[in-house]
Design an enzyme around this catalytic site. Sequence first.
Site, PDB file in Angstrom:
ATOM      1  CE  LYS A 143      54.234  33.399   3.982  1.00 21.06           C
ATOM      2  NZ  LYS A 143      53.253  34.457   3.625  1.00 21.06           N
TER       3      LYS A 143
ATOM      4  N   GLY B 224      52.387  45.302  13.603  1.00 17.85           N
ATOM      5  CA  GLY B 224      53.075  43.868  13.367  1.00 17.85           C
ATOM      6  C   GLY B 224      54.496  44.156  12.662  1.00 17.85           C
TER       7      GLY B 224
ATOM      8  N   GLY C 287      41.566  39.737   4.594  1.00 17.95           N
ATOM      9  CA  GLY C 287      42.558  39.224   3.813  1.00 17.95           C
ATOM     10  C   GLY C 287      42.033  38.099   2.845  1.00 17.95           C
TER      11      GLY C 287
END
Length: 428
Positions: free
Chosen positions: A57, A117, A219
Amino acid sequence: MIEYGLIGEKLLHSFSKIIHERLADYTYELCPLTKEELTPFLTEKKFKAINVTIPYKRDVIPFCDELDDSAKQLGVVNTIVNRDGRLIGYNTDFAGFLHSVESHGIDMKDKKVMILGNGGTCQTVTAVANHLGAREILVVSRSGVGEGNVISYRDANYHLDTDVIINTTPKGMYPNNEEQGLNLRAFTSCQAVFDVIYNPMKTRLLQQAEEMGILAVNGMEMLVAQAKFAVEHFLSISIPNQRIQEVCKELRLELGNISLIGMPSCGKTLTGQALSKYIDKTFVDTDALIVERAGMSIREIFERHGEPFFRQLEQEVIAELAKKNQLIIATGGGAIKNHENMLNLKQNGIVIFIDRELKKLVSTHDRPLSSSKDAVAELYHQRYPWYLSYGDLRIENNYDEDLTQEELDTLMNEILEGYHEIIGNQWS
């Protein structure tokens, strides 16, 4: 050359193809690329539009001729559109996460938010939390080192007044479903837990949140929402937001498992086999798989190795099956004795208790623990509270073995109506 698709390193278990092909009328391809293949792929530009996932990404940004505001702000691109040879980079993760948070009524204004995270997804989540007016944002990493308010997992236990916890790590993601990055037990002030993982549908973290009465969101909706916004860029069209919920429901119903629990001879196997003809799911019997794996009958397993050995085999088989999708799983009568089995079965579907009257249950020679009427009665009274506790749905099956077609249709419809209501409407 591909027209539309997803690039990343490991894409075997991605749901993106299913989602995109429901949102738009094109073929969407999964294109795993090594780091060596990434540069030629982006340089040649032989695609109309692509999505980008881990770990590229950020790596794709130098190849983009233009970035939208969201991609610029976050330094992350998950969507690239080829417009006459110019690559335009977008970030739809921000809008996807924001949509999911707002649709579930998760309030971050003036709240303390903890993000597990510190990778690329953490940046997106942090940006959304700031956008929604979070009072304090803590980022938890293994090292506890980084820019901003970064703490270690050990230090996270000094912030038990956290209001919202969001997992952006792969902890608990397929195939390591049993992992859990943070124990929620002491976080009694927590109001909502969001896990960006969608496979399994309920991670251990979310299961624990539900047990504590905390709002738990996975998610799936974020994934579908960001895909919806990506399709809009791909095709320069507008798609109603209600389509997000519709696709989520379709996916849950299609992918979800149905697990059957109940006493030996209550009809789990016959019910499961019949159900597989009414719905597009594969039937499996855990006892049959145990026999196949051990190379001997259940009675022989008990006689040679004892019940603990059998229960270990049973746990292994259930853990493997529960990670899969689109299954109807008939379990052995004692599977409910192990809480881990039930957690596994509930991560990707619902558990149905097939309840048969004691007088209709029969003793069987091949089942050592229910080989006499007295043994069956003792097991029935011992296990019945467990069946009620673990069953998301209770279905009575007091029919004779030779059901009429009308009786079979009634039984199947009752199960499917319950399945649609629970996993289709109640799951998030």
